[in-house]
Design a protein around this motif. Structure first.
Motif, mmCIF file in Angstrom:
data_model
loop_
_atom_site.group_PDB
_atom_site.id
_atom_site.type_symbol
_atom_site.label_atom_id
_atom_site.label_comp_id
_atom_site.label_asym_id
_atom_site.label_seq_id
_atom_site.Cartn_x
_atom_site.Cartn_y
_atom_site.Cartn_z
ATOM 1 N N GLU A 1 84.760 33.064 97.619
ATOM 2 C CA GLU A 1 83.521 32.845 97.003
ATOM 3 C C GLU A 1 83.464 32.038 95.492
ATOM 4 O OE1 GLU A 1 81.201 37.166 97.447
ATOM 5 O OE2 GLU A 1 82.817 37.105 95.957
ATOM 6 N N LEU A 2 82.629 31.595 94.903
ATOM 7 C CA LEU A 2 82.507 30.639 93.745
ATOM 8 C C LEU A 2 81.563 31.197 92.855
ATOM 9 C CD1 LEU A 2 82.546 26.756 93.851
ATOM 10 C CD2 LEU A 2 80.345 28.394 93.316
ATOM 11 N N ASP A 3 81.858 31.101 91.742
ATOM 12 C CA ASP A 3 80.859 31.778 90.451
ATOM 13 C C ASP A 3 80.367 30.288 89.898
ATOM 14 O OD1 ASP A 3 81.193 34.290 90.805
ATOM 15 O OD2 ASP A 3 82.984 34.449 89.342
ATOM 16 N N LEU A 4 78.897 30.284 89.992
ATOM 17 C CA LEU A 4 78.224 28.926 89.360
ATOM 18 C C LEU A 4 77.631 29.504 87.942
ATOM 19 C CD1 LEU A 4 76.506 26.378 91.567
ATOM 20 C CD2 LEU A 4 75.409 27.636 89.653
ATOM 21 N N GLU A 5 77.683 28.694 87.180
ATOM 22 C CA GLU A 5 77.137 28.985 85.863
ATOM 23 C C GLU A 5 76.289 27.519 85.701
ATOM 24 O OE1 GLU A 5 79.465 30.911 82.671
ATOM 25 O OE2 GLU A 5 80.697 29.733 84.237
ATOM 26 N N SER A 6 74.756 27.548 85.624
ATOM 27 C CA SER A 6 74.190 26.142 85.442
ATOM 28 C C SER A 6 73.868 26.160 84.005
ATOM 29 C CB SER A 6 72.869 26.096 86.373
ATOM 30 O OG SER A 6 71.966 27.334 86.072
ATOM 31 N N GLU A 7 73.654 25.033 83.407
ATOM 32 C CA GLU A 7 73.671 24.643 82.231
ATOM 33 C C GLU A 7 71.959 24.599 81.753
ATOM 34 O OE1 GLU A 7 74.285 20.729 79.706
ATOM 35 O OE2 GLU A 7 76.167 21.796 80.386
ATOM 36 N N ARG A 8 71.803 25.175 80.804
ATOM 37 C CA ARG A 8 70.406 25.194 80.226
ATOM 38 C C ARG A 8 70.139 24.003 79.460
ATOM 39 N NH1 ARG A 8 71.995 30.798 78.787
ATOM 40 N NH2 ARG A 8 70.903 32.332 79.984
ATOM 41 N N SER A 9 68.890 23.600 78.914
ATOM 42 C CA SER A 9 68.528 22.611 78.092
ATOM 43 C C SER A 9 69.372 22.593 77.021
ATOM 44 C CB SER A 9 66.958 22.453 78.000
ATOM 45 O OG SER A 9 66.693 23.523 77.392
ATOM 46 N N ASP A 10 69.491 23.341 76.381
ATOM 47 C CA ASP A 10 70.180 23.745 74.979
ATOM 48 C C ASP A 10 71.781 23.490 75.192
ATOM 49 O OD1 ASP A 10 70.898 26.255 75.891
ATOM 50 O OD2 ASP A 10 70.132 27.191 74.310
#
Length: 123
Positions: A17-26
């Protein structure tokens, strides 16, 4: 443009598996979402079972960058829509890696999931 090292590709390909953290506008990162990941050629790909309307996918589309962790590799990445010409090789990679999870793997092989295929590029 940065590329994956052979060691990074190997480690991510061997990880379940992979853990993905997407970036917020801030610039802050969302909570990690755990998902299946495949390598096809020199690319790393993920898909949303819920397609382009899936919550994590929409988050990834907002800023088109984030961070991944898989197989001991932690990297800031850019999310790009995969070329539809790559979908068959990504399908084959999902089959090769996850066919033991029959019934579940079929969920990432639907047209809806294919349309959400993202290629992860190191940055």
């Amino acid at each position: 443009m940065p590329t994956w090292t052979l060691d990074e590709l190997k480690r991510i390909a061997e990880a379940t598996e992979l853990d993905l953290e997407s970036e917020r506008s801030d610039g802050s990162l969302r909570e990690p979402v755990t998902m299946w990941v495949v390598c096809a050629g020199d690319g790393i790909y993920v898909r949303s079972v819920k397609g382009r309307t899936g919550p994590w996918f929409r988050g990834a589309q907002a800023q088109r960058q984030g961070r991944i962790s898989s197989g001991g590799v932690r990297k800031d990445v850019t999310f790009t829509d995969a070329d539809p010409a790559d979908w068959p090789s990504v399908d084959a990679a999902y089959h090769a890696k996850y066919d033991a999870y029959r019934g579940i793997v079929d969920r990432v092989l639907t047209e809806q999931a294919r349309e959400s295929t993202l290629k992860l590029l190191p940055r």
